[in-house]
Design an enzyme around this catalytic site. Structure first.
Site, mmCIF file in Angstrom:
data_model
loop_
_atom_site.group_PDB
_atom_site.id
_atom_site.type_symbol
_atom_site.label_atom_id
_atom_site.label_comp_id
_atom_site.label_asym_id
_atom_site.label_seq_id
_atom_site.Cartn_x
_atom_site.Cartn_y
_atom_site.Cartn_z
ATOM 1 N N THR A 218 0.850 -1.194 0.000
ATOM 2 C CA THR A 218 0.000 0.000 0.000
ATOM 3 C C THR A 218 0.880 1.238 0.000
ATOM 4 O O THR A 218 1.916 1.253 0.647
ATOM 5 C CB THR A 218 -0.871 0.029 1.286
ATOM 6 O OG1 THR A 218 -1.644 -1.157 1.361
ATOM 7 C CG2 THR A 218 -1.799 1.236 1.297
ATOM 8 N N ARG A 246 -12.449 -9.792 -1.205
ATOM 9 C CA ARG A 246 -11.618 -9.459 -0.045
ATOM 10 C C ARG A 246 -11.371 -7.958 0.037
ATOM 11 O O ARG A 246 -11.061 -7.296 -0.943
ATOM 12 C CB ARG A 246 -10.282 -10.195 -0.141
ATOM 13 C CG ARG A 246 -9.314 -9.920 1.024
ATOM 14 C CD ARG A 246 -8.264 -8.903 0.696
ATOM 15 N NE ARG A 246 -7.212 -8.816 1.735
ATOM 16 C CZ ARG A 246 -6.214 -7.964 1.720
ATOM 17 N NH1 ARG A 246 -6.102 -7.108 0.721
ATOM 18 N NH2 ARG A 246 -5.318 -7.953 2.691
ATOM 19 N N VAL A 247 -11.521 -7.403 1.242
ATOM 20 C CA VAL A 247 -11.178 -6.018 1.523
ATOM 21 C C VAL A 247 -10.098 -6.025 2.590
ATOM 22 O O VAL A 247 -10.275 -6.620 3.655
ATOM 23 C CB VAL A 247 -12.400 -5.221 2.010
ATOM 24 C CG1 VAL A 247 -11.981 -3.809 2.417
ATOM 25 C CG2 VAL A 247 -13.472 -5.174 0.930
ATOM 26 N N GLY A 248 -8.978 -5.395 2.306
ATOM 27 C CA GLY A 248 -7.891 -5.336 3.273
ATOM 28 C C GLY A 248 -7.981 -4.107 4.147
ATOM 29 O O GLY A 248 -9.046 -3.506 4.310
ATOM 30 N N ASP A 249 -6.843 -3.706 4.689
ATOM 31 C CA ASP A 249 -6.844 -2.570 5.604
ATOM 32 C C ASP A 249 -6.822 -1.231 4.887
ATOM 33 O O ASP A 249 -7.066 -0.196 5.495
ATOM 34 C CB ASP A 249 -5.669 -2.671 6.574
ATOM 35 C CG ASP A 249 -4.321 -2.516 5.868
ATOM 36 O OD1 ASP A 249 -4.229 -2.915 4.689
ATOM 37 O OD2 ASP A 249 -3.374 -2.024 6.489
ATOM 38 N N THR A 269 1.433 -0.289 6.263
ATOM 39 C CA THR A 269 1.555 -1.161 5.105
ATOM 40 C C THR A 269 1.911 -2.554 5.585
ATOM 41 O O THR A 269 2.525 -2.719 6.640
ATOM 42 C CB THR A 269 2.634 -0.629 4.128
ATOM 43 O OG1 THR A 269 2.718 -1.487 2.987
ATOM 44 C CG2 THR A 269 3.995 -0.568 4.797
ATOM 45 N N GLY A 270 1.529 -3.567 4.803
ATOM 46 C CA GLY A 270 1.863 -4.937 5.187
ATOM 47 C C GLY A 270 0.678 -5.868 5.083
ATOM 48 O O GLY A 270 -0.194 -5.687 4.231
ATOM 49 N N ASP A 271 0.652 -6.868 5.952
ATOM 50 C CA ASP A 271 -0.395 -7.880 5.939
ATOM 51 C C ASP A 271 -1.673 -7.303 6.541
ATOM 52 O O ASP A 271 -1.931 -7.405 7.733
ATOM 53 C CB ASP A 271 0.068 -9.107 6.726
ATOM 54 C CG ASP A 271 -0.890 -10.282 6.578
ATOM 55 O OD1 ASP A 271 -2.010 -10.089 6.072
ATOM 56 O OD2 ASP A 271 -0.511 -11.405 6.969
ATOM 57 N N GLY A 272 -2.465 -6.696 5.679
ATOM 58 C CA GLY A 272 -3.657 -5.996 6.138
ATOM 59 C C GLY A 272 -4.675 -6.870 6.825
ATOM 60 O O GLY A 272 -5.408 -6.403 7.706
#
Length: 353
Positions: A218, A246-249, A269-272
């Site tokens: 991100t 899927r919706v991430g952070d 940023t990263g594994d949302g």
């Protein structure tokens, strides 16, 4: 003998001169642009806008939009990160630290301008987040170009190679596929049996998808304008080979980004999928509100996640209302970019896990 009025006025000015000088020195810290990763052109775009007098919100939109157009790392904007069906979908958010208004879009198809769509949600609706087909229809009705195909030759090739690799790795768990790539049905077995089945598939990645800066990333940007107001924004095309829907952070306020004029802002940023469970950017801002410096607030937010998920990969960058900044990370080496009045150009800072 009585002093003359000019002498009294001069003495008064000299008395307050240190205070006036201090205010001026404080003002020179602005504007400031801070962004995750070495997305230098995006920071330059935001800097040009804010240095020319744009608001923090408008500068954030310009910066994130530049990253979308450049397809930063293949993980921002159209043309990257295909989902299981080979389609690219966008998530984006913008937040005004003055009004606390948020506009966001999630799982948006057919519209390439994620951050501008998020800005339109904030500007032309009383909602905070629009998703899926509704987000696309709203953005187009407000004047953004579309509908259009968001895939690219690179994303199509990446998806084709993944299909040839029996759709591995993926984000499914506790399932068995009818064929290599589904459809899937749930199974309820012991951990030992599931591990044995995963080994038979040829890779443990069947249950543990890889997360990295070029597969799951991100741009998260914070801008303080010349008036000292702060805004944040994010844009991403999400995790590569994610399950459709899927919706991430990225579009979640408090997770990927958060801003409060009274305190400062944060980007993540990263594994949302993991990070959004902890709202790390909200935590950073609230920690700074309680008196923590940006570095300590960033490290504290990351450590809260690592205690529960020691294998997670992610990072946050914090900036206080005075323009001081710091980052913290876990599981990878993180870099973030900054431009401020005392810099000739964008500077990249490296943070070790």
């Amino acid at each position: 003998m009585a002093r003359s009025y000019p002498s009294i006025i001069l003495s008064t000015l000299l008395l307050f001169l240190p205070l006036l000088t201090g205010v001026e020195a404080e003002a020179k810290k602005f504007p400031v642009v801070v962004s995750t990763w070495p997305f230098i052109e995006a920071v330059r775009a935001a800097w040009r806008a804010v240095d020319n007098g744009s608001s923090a919100v408008d500068a954030v939109v310009e910066g994130c939009s530049a990253c979308e157009q450049l397809r930063c790392d293949g993980t921002v904007g159209p043309g990257g990160s295909p989902n299981e069906k080979g389609e690219t979908m966008l998530d984006a958010l913008v937040m005004d630290g003055v009004t606390m208004e948020v506009g966001a879009v999630a799982a948006m198809r057919y519209v390439k301008d994620g951050i501008r769509a998020a800005r339109l949600v904030m500007k032309h609706s009383q909602h905070t987040l629009l998703a899926g087909e509704g987000a696309s229809a709203f953005a187009i009705s407000m004047g953004l170009p579309g509908p259009m195909n968001l895939s690219s030759p690179e994303s199509v090739n990446k998806w084709s190679d993944w299909k040839e690799n029996r759709c591995q790795p993926n984000f499914r768990k506790n399932v068995v596929p009818a064929n290599d790539c589904g459809p899937y049905k749930p199974i309820d077995v012991s951990r030992e049996v599931l591990t044995e089945y995963s080994c038979e598939m040829g890779t443990a990645e069947y249950r543990l998808p890889l997360v990295g800066p070029h597969s799951h990333d991100t741009i998260s940007m914070a801008v303080i304008d010349k008036m000292g107001h702060i805004a944040v924004g994010t844009s991403t095309n999400g995790a590569t080979f994610k399950i459709p829907g899927r919706v991430g952070d990225g579009p979640i306020a408090g997770s990927s980004a958060y801003a409060d004029d009274e305190v400062g802002g944060c980007g993540a940023t990263g594994d949302g999928d993991i990070m959004m469970r902890f709202l790390p950017c909200y935590q950073v801002v609230e920690s700074m509100r309680q008196g923590m410096k940006p570095e300590k607030a960033a490290k504290d937010a990351v450590s809260r996640i690592a205690r529960k998920f020691p294998d997670f990969v992610g990072a946050v960058v914090a900036v206080d209302k005075n323009g001081s900044h710091a980052g913290a990370c876990h599981g990878w080496t993180f870099q973030y970019s900054v431009q401020s009045p005392d810099m000739d150009d964008v500077q990249v800072f490296t943070v070790l896990p």
